[in-house]
Every structure is written in C-alpha cells, then in structure tokens.
Design a protein around this motif. Structure first.
Motif, PDB file in Angstrom:
ATOM      1  N   LYS A 124       5.040   7.137 -24.719  1.00 55.15           N
ATOM      2  CA  LYS A 124       6.501   7.128 -24.780  1.00 55.15           C
ATOM      3  C   LYS A 124       7.026   8.243 -23.861  1.00 55.15           C
ATOM      4  O   LYS A 124       6.557   9.388 -23.934  1.00 55.15           O
ATOM      5  CB  LYS A 124       6.994   7.364 -26.201  1.00 55.15           C
ATOM      6  N   ILE A 125       7.989   7.885 -23.013  1.00 53.23           N
ATOM      7  CA  ILE A 125       8.479   8.801 -21.983  1.00 53.23           C
ATOM      8  C   ILE A 125       9.963   9.076 -22.194  1.00 53.23           C
ATOM      9  O   ILE A 125      10.727   8.172 -22.529  1.00 53.23           O
ATOM     10  CB  ILE A 125       8.256   8.198 -20.580  1.00 53.23           C
ATOM     11  N   ILE A 152      12.544   3.931 -20.807  1.00 54.29           N
ATOM     12  CA  ILE A 152      12.335   5.319 -21.226  1.00 54.29           C
ATOM     13  C   ILE A 152      13.621   5.836 -21.858  1.00 54.29           C
ATOM     14  O   ILE A 152      14.708   5.299 -21.628  1.00 54.29           O
ATOM     15  CB  ILE A 152      11.908   6.226 -20.047  1.00 54.29           C
TER      16      ILE A 152
END
Length: 361
Positions: free
Chosen positions: A85-86, A29
């Motif tokens: 997506k983080i 991330i």
C-alpha cells in the motif's frame, strides 16, 4: 505525529489525475490533497515525500522546485502485481532555516520507520541524506549507507553542511551510527586522490563507474544497505539533463532503474532518496520521467523481496563451516528461497552491531 510541515500535492497534479486510467498508479495510491488532507497510514507500506529545499546545493540552484513534474509522470505509470500500500504525503516545505528543514525530514523519517513504513524522498539537495540518516538516531542501531554518486561528497572537515560535504558530517558528528559507507559509480577525475585514499583507510567501499557496468554486481552491495541515496547527476547528461552537475559519463537510464530495483529488493533497505533534480534544465521533462521510473522500479523491488535475510532467521538455510588454522571457524549460509549467500562475521560483543554480523557474498 503532527505533520504540519507537510503541504498537499499541487492541485494541478490532482486535476491531471481525472484524465488518467483508473488502473494507473495515481488512481491506486492514497494522496495528501487539499480537500482530503493526509491519508490514513495504518495499512501503508511505502510513503513518498517531496522536499522543497535546495539551499544545500549552491552549485545546483533550483533543485527542490517543481516536484509536480515527477509526480505527474509517476502517477501515469501502471502498477505491477503489487501487494504494498502506497501513500504520497506531499511536500516538506522549505523551513525558515535549513536546519528547520533537516528537523522536518528527520522527524518524518523517524516516525515512518517506527511505523514500519519505507520513506521515498524526492527532490532537494543531497545534503538531505544527512537529515535522513539522523532519522535513525532513536532506533539504537548502526546504519549502512549506500550512495550512488559520481563524487564522494566528503568536502573539507570544517566546511558547512552542503551537498558536497554531507558525508564528512555523517562520519564525524555524534551520535555516530554509521557502520559502513559504500559508493556506487564514482568517477575518479571528480575525486581527489586524498579522498580516495581516505575512504580506503576507513575501510569503506567505493566502486568505480566502470566496475559496476555489470549491474548484477550492485545487488550484493544493496543487500546490506539501510539507506540508499541517489544523486541524479550519477546518470549521464543525455539521459537526465535536469541537473547543473550532469556529466557526459554516468549510468544509462536502464542501469539506474536496475540499481533502484536492487535497492527495493534488499530486505534491509528502509529508506530511499533521489536528490538534485533541477526542473529548469529538464528538457521535455526527461529527468522527471526517469526519476518516476526509478521510483516505480524501487517499489517493484520491494514487492519482490524474498524476506530471507539471515539476521531475522537462520531456518531454511544451508550452513557451511570452514575451519581455518588458529582461527575461529567461518560460517556461510545459503538461502533455500533465493539461492543467495551470506558470510557470518565475528563481531565485538556490542548488541548494536549484531545486525551486521552477517555479510553478503
């Protein structure tokens, strides 16, 4: 937007990442660090923000501190087969006044919502749910709020905004964007009969802890939510000791994780918060571990979204119409993708309420 009120992740957490597997969540991330600054949000779907302010919970002094314990446990976990997506944007530092913190939270939420990014808020007192709610003011839409809590947190109408009274402020203050409120897991002995009767008169939904022990009943409730707020004291003390209001009764760890996953699965949920973590009482970091797993389950749910909410499109649905004497027909929709059902409700002709014209079954 200028995120100058956001501070980077604790350096010890970043250093701890070095020893983690390259396949761990923390290695996959985007993280706000001292060296790299804020990550690029152009392709981000979910953003984690810590809030280091517990002034709204005088009965749980210490909440909002040491959020690095949650992050250390979260970063050690392994992601699922995720496409989202983080980013972890770091922490909102405590403002000079609590109103400054509210402004920072609502501004951050508003910015992320407009970017179609789901904020996950951790730490601090639950009155920050009010600030989260205010982040929707400029979106010209009404809000369904779901709170997982053993108490309603209505408080007295003339009481200052606190974790024990934030709901009354959401209900009473302008602009009033609340369409519906649902409580999951309240315990009767923590709430006065007047409060229970008031929620009933307001046509809000409240589900006792015993009612939702069949956790599958939570999914239809979450399906209509926009904001989900979880007070960690809703979990029994043996599972989550890190809270001064923890009780012998409450949800088990696997139950609160299932609830978090249902929140993630809901196509309508656009913000998710876990509050009242108090590291002072957290034996062996058990509560931090549980909160990390709740966040993981929420993200897992987001990745499993069917994207079949009928407000978006009514194609690929079976429509069933029931004719009632002297009444308008009632339409039911069954999704071909997930098998879930919705009922169409006749709403007043205000476009602000249009998104609530379809209710779950």
């Amino acid at each position: 937007m200028d995120f100058n009120f956001l501070t980077p992740i604790n350096d010890t957490v970043v250093a701890h990442l070095i020893s983690q597997s390259m396949k761990s969540l923390g290695q996959n991330i985007a993280i706000h660090t001292t060296g790299n600054g804020l990550p690029d949000l152009s392709e981000v779907n979910i953003a984690i923000i810590g809030i280091k302010d517990g002034r709204g919970a005088p009965d749980n002094e210490g909440c909002g501190e040491n959020l690095q314990y949650i992050r250390e446990k979260l970063y050690q976990l392994f992601p699922g087969n995720w496409q989202t997506k983080i980013a972890d944007l770091g922490n909102i530092k405590q403002g000079d006044t609590i109103k400054d913190t509210y402004f920072a939270v609502s501004s951050s939420v508003e910015y992320l919502l407009k970017k179609k990014i789901i904020p996950i808020l951790i730490g601090g007192s639950q009155d920050l749910t009010y600030a989260n709610y205010r982040g929707y003011d400029s979106l010209d839409q009404t809000i369904n709020l779901v709170s997982v809590d053993s108490k309603f947190d209505l408080g007295a109408m003339n009481e200052n905004l606190r974790s024990s009274s934030f709901l009354s402020k959401i209900i009473m203050e302008q602009p009033n964007n609340l369409f519906n409120y649902s409580n999951i897991g309240y315990q009767t002995y923590f709430n006065s009969q007047e409060e229970i009767e008031l929620l009933d008169r307001l046509y809000f939904d409240a589900f006792r802890l015993g009612e939702v022990k069949d956790i599958t009943l939570v999914e239809p409730i979450m399906r209509d939510a926009d904001i989900v707020s979880i007070d960690i004291s809703a979990v029994r003390q043996s599972e989550a000791p890190g809270n001064k209001n923890a009780s012998p009764n409450g949800f088990y760890g696997e139950e609160i994780c299932a609830i978090s996953r249902y929140a993630g699965i809901s196509d309508k949920v656009t913000s998710f918060g876990i509050y009242e973590y108090n590291s002072i009482l957290d034996s062996n970091y058990q509560t931090a571990n549980l909160i990390a797993q709740m966040i993981w389950c929420f993200i897992e749910g987001v990745n499993a979204r069917a994207k079949d909410y009928p407000f978006v499109t009514k194609e690929n649905y079976h429509k069933f119409t029931v004719l009632l004497t002297d009444d308008d027909p009632i339409n039911f929709y069954k999704s071909d993708k997930s098998g879930r059902w919705w009922m169409e409700i006749n709403m007043i002709s205000n476009t602000k309420y249009k998104r609530h014209c379809v209710s779950t079954l």
